[in-house]
Design an enzyme around this catalytic site. Sequence first.
Site, mmCIF file in Angstrom:
data_model
loop_
_atom_site.group_PDB
_atom_site.id
_atom_site.type_symbol
_atom_site.label_atom_id
_atom_site.label_comp_id
_atom_site.label_asym_id
_atom_site.label_seq_id
_atom_site.Cartn_x
_atom_site.Cartn_y
_atom_site.Cartn_z
ATOM 1 N N PHE A 149 7.593 -8.398 -24.625
ATOM 2 C CA PHE A 149 6.269 -8.001 -24.143
ATOM 3 C C PHE A 149 5.143 -8.867 -24.700
ATOM 4 O O PHE A 149 4.055 -8.933 -24.125
ATOM 5 C CB PHE A 149 5.995 -6.526 -24.503
ATOM 6 C CG PHE A 149 5.605 -6.312 -25.947
ATOM 7 C CD1 PHE A 149 4.285 -6.500 -26.359
ATOM 8 C CD2 PHE A 149 6.544 -5.965 -26.917
ATOM 9 C CE1 PHE A 149 3.926 -6.330 -27.697
ATOM 10 C CE2 PHE A 149 6.193 -5.800 -28.242
ATOM 11 C CZ PHE A 149 4.878 -5.986 -28.637
ATOM 12 N N CYS A 281 5.679 -13.594 -32.805
ATOM 13 C CA CYS A 281 6.872 -13.891 -33.603
ATOM 14 C C CYS A 281 6.554 -14.940 -34.661
ATOM 15 O O CYS A 281 7.302 -15.111 -35.605
ATOM 16 C CB CYS A 281 7.995 -14.368 -32.714
ATOM 17 S SG CYS A 281 7.606 -15.924 -31.954
ATOM 18 N N GLU A 382 10.852 -6.491 -40.142
ATOM 19 C CA GLU A 382 9.745 -6.944 -39.282
ATOM 20 C C GLU A 382 8.932 -5.727 -38.837
ATOM 21 O O GLU A 382 9.480 -4.790 -38.269
ATOM 22 C CB GLU A 382 10.311 -7.667 -38.057
ATOM 23 C CG GLU A 382 9.217 -8.187 -37.144
ATOM 24 C CD GLU A 382 9.765 -8.818 -35.856
ATOM 25 O OE1 GLU A 382 10.644 -8.225 -35.215
ATOM 26 O OE2 GLU A 382 9.272 -9.902 -35.496
HETATM 27 P P1 NAD Z 1 12.819 -6.186 -27.304
HETATM 28 O O1 NAD Z 1 14.002 -6.786 -27.973
HETATM 29 O O2 NAD Z 1 12.631 -4.726 -27.382
HETATM 30 O O3 NAD Z 1 12.845 -6.522 -25.722
HETATM 31 C C1 NAD Z 1 12.996 -7.825 -25.243
HETATM 32 C C2 NAD Z 1 13.661 -7.788 -23.862
HETATM 33 O O4 NAD Z 1 14.972 -7.211 -23.986
HETATM 34 C C3 NAD Z 1 12.912 -6.934 -22.836
HETATM 35 O O5 NAD Z 1 12.930 -7.603 -21.594
HETATM 36 C C4 NAD Z 1 13.715 -5.633 -22.790
HETATM 37 O O6 NAD Z 1 13.694 -5.034 -21.516
HETATM 38 C C5 NAD Z 1 15.126 -6.082 -23.147
HETATM 39 N N1 NAD Z 1 15.865 -5.070 -23.919
HETATM 40 C C6 NAD Z 1 15.342 -4.190 -24.833
HETATM 41 N N2 NAD Z 1 16.323 -3.440 -25.362
HETATM 42 C C7 NAD Z 1 17.482 -3.847 -24.792
HETATM 43 C C8 NAD Z 1 18.842 -3.452 -24.937
HETATM 44 N N3 NAD Z 1 19.206 -2.486 -25.783
HETATM 45 N N4 NAD Z 1 19.769 -4.066 -24.195
HETATM 46 C C9 NAD Z 1 19.422 -5.058 -23.331
HETATM 47 N N5 NAD Z 1 18.153 -5.468 -23.142
HETATM 48 C C10 NAD Z 1 17.190 -4.880 -23.868
HETATM 49 O O7 NAD Z 1 11.536 -6.966 -27.839
HETATM 50 P P2 NAD Z 1 9.993 -6.661 -27.576
HETATM 51 O O8 NAD Z 1 9.621 -5.422 -28.299
HETATM 52 O O9 NAD Z 1 9.686 -6.759 -26.130
HETATM 53 O O10 NAD Z 1 9.319 -7.932 -28.284
HETATM 54 C C11 NAD Z 1 9.034 -8.004 -29.652
HETATM 55 C C12 NAD Z 1 10.119 -8.721 -30.406
HETATM 56 O O11 NAD Z 1 10.304 -10.032 -29.880
HETATM 57 C C13 NAD Z 1 9.764 -8.943 -31.879
HETATM 58 O O12 NAD Z 1 10.902 -8.670 -32.640
HETATM 59 C C14 NAD Z 1 9.392 -10.419 -31.946
HETATM 60 O O13 NAD Z 1 9.573 -11.028 -33.195
HETATM 61 C C15 NAD Z 1 10.324 -10.986 -30.940
HETATM 62 N N6 NAD Z 1 9.872 -12.283 -30.460
HETATM 63 C C16 NAD Z 1 10.536 -13.378 -30.916
HETATM 64 C C17 NAD Z 1 10.132 -14.633 -30.506
HETATM 65 C C18 NAD Z 1 10.843 -15.859 -30.989
HETATM 66 O O14 NAD Z 1 10.540 -16.918 -30.497
HETATM 67 N N7 NAD Z 1 11.755 -15.782 -31.930
HETATM 68 C C19 NAD Z 1 9.036 -14.769 -29.640
HETATM 69 C C20 NAD Z 1 8.377 -13.621 -29.192
HETATM 70 C C21 NAD Z 1 8.821 -12.374 -29.614
#
Ligand code: NAD
Length: 496
Positions: A149, A281, A382
């Site tokens: 998101f 991130c 985190e």
């Molecule tokens: P999230 O892991 O909850 O969701 C990411 C995606 O995965 C979404 O599209 C969601 O629909 C899907 N998803 C969620 N749970 C799932 C499951 N159990 N099975 C399959 N798919 C699933 O992450 P978020 O809350 O949207 O984003 C925040 C996180 O992203 C933070 O941990 C942040 O550090 C990380 N992030 C990392 C980077 C990087 O480059 N390393 C960049 C941006 C964000």
Amino acid sequence: MKKIENYIDGKITAGNSSEYLNVEDPSTGETTSQVLLSDKTDFESVVNNSAKAYHEWSQVTPLKRSRIISKYKDLIEKNIDHLAKIISSEHGKTLEDAKGSVIRGLEVVEFACGIPHLLKGEFSQNVGTEIDSWSTRQPLGITAGITPFNFPAMVPMWMYPISIACGNSFILKPSEKDPSCSIKLAELFSEAGLPNGVFNILNGNKNAVDLLLDDPRIQSVSFVGSTPVAKYIYERSAQKGKRVQALGGAKNHLIVMPDANLDQAVDGIMGAAYGSAGERCMAVSVAVAVGEIADKLVENISNKAESLVVAPWTDQTSQMGPVISKEHKEKINNYITTGVDEGANLILDGRNIKIQGYENGYFVGPTLFDNVSKEMKIYKEEIFGPVLSVVRVKNYDEALKLVNEHAFGNGTSIYTSDGEVSRHFTTNCNIGMVGVNVPIPVPMAFHSFGGWKQSLFGDHAMHGVEGVRFYTKLKTVTSRWPKSIQKGPEFKMPTN
Ligand code: NAD
């Protein structure tokens, strides 16, 4: 209520599924639209269309692909304000910050315009007598991206412009929390002349993700999100024989050495810890104060953080907006309570902030902890909110040890005026992206983005040359032609 559907074959397409999820404005807590939770039938429509589109798109010359991408770049530039508004209204970040994130994504589009050059292989004449050998990189087929998101434009743009430039078709599964931006990005690509079906959007939640991971027609999965999900995506995709890059969470440390320019370090920390409400991130969530600089550092951060303007994105003076959801706000508040219980020194408490007229918004004020230790939960995990922990250490060696022993390895930075220390740090830290007197060392599009340890599962970082390698297969040809073929003269300029 406005419905956000899928984008298939160059148009918005209503889903077969009757399930929808509310999308909220985090500044007000109000539901502004509903996003489709795709089912198996919706998934099949997307994949069948992507397969058809791939067949033709992979035959288009790299130069022609590049020209369409170049038009796309112009269209994004023209629509940048509109895209930023879509992002801010569903994510909550300030308009300027949203705009900046689109520009960082746009830089990948710009990079992808150079695809004819990037796909050049290698050639060796006479690897044997009258035998030549060359390598070439060919597209994979249908590729997929699953995104978080916090950057609804930039993170998808780390992926699809390069994949599509390489000759693949791409299915994007955006975050269900702010899905509108990707639809606009897909519409603009169609307007630029991208053939229908090359870029499709599949909206949904875990169910849609699992369908992507399990389907043998999908050749690769690019993921960005939290670490537990990244690990799951990596393992499940690999089990199905797919190529996968899965970027996870972070806990980025910024070391402030006693010889650092304090004002510069404090300004750097302010933006990196509290910008975008800490939901980046590459946000700095740990400031490591080395030696005698600690007291001044904490005092200066606290003074600045106290006067930070927390307000909705519609307020031009806003420096920090709300966090994404009610659940996330509760989670962050619980971490703050845990920090107090663990014995950290709470200097600034963001739990009870009230914004007049926005009492139902998901605001958390800037929060500052001092004397955090490495055993504490608020240090290890985190938080993904505007919460900064200061850890005090005696010397550089202790600071480096902290960075290297932490489970995450996304980004880190050091503020110092000592070149030798900075060189030692960049060489010896166990982290993917490193800054020297730079708070958020996000690599430009022509380098590659990716962490180490629990912050990335897979071999390839995103965009740059790593992206081109990820989205193509290497083929090497060895060929013997003892006699040349007579083709006769050609008088026109050769064109692609
Ligand atoms: P999230 O892991 O909850 O969701 C990411 C995606 O995965 C979404 O599209 C969601 O629909 C899907 N998803 C969620 N749970 C799932 C499951 N159990 N099975 C399959 N798919 C699933 O992450 P978020 O809350 O949207 O984003 C925040 C996180 O992203 C933070 O941990 C942040 O550090 C990380 N992030 C990392 C980077 C990087 O480059 N390393 C960049 C941006 C964000």
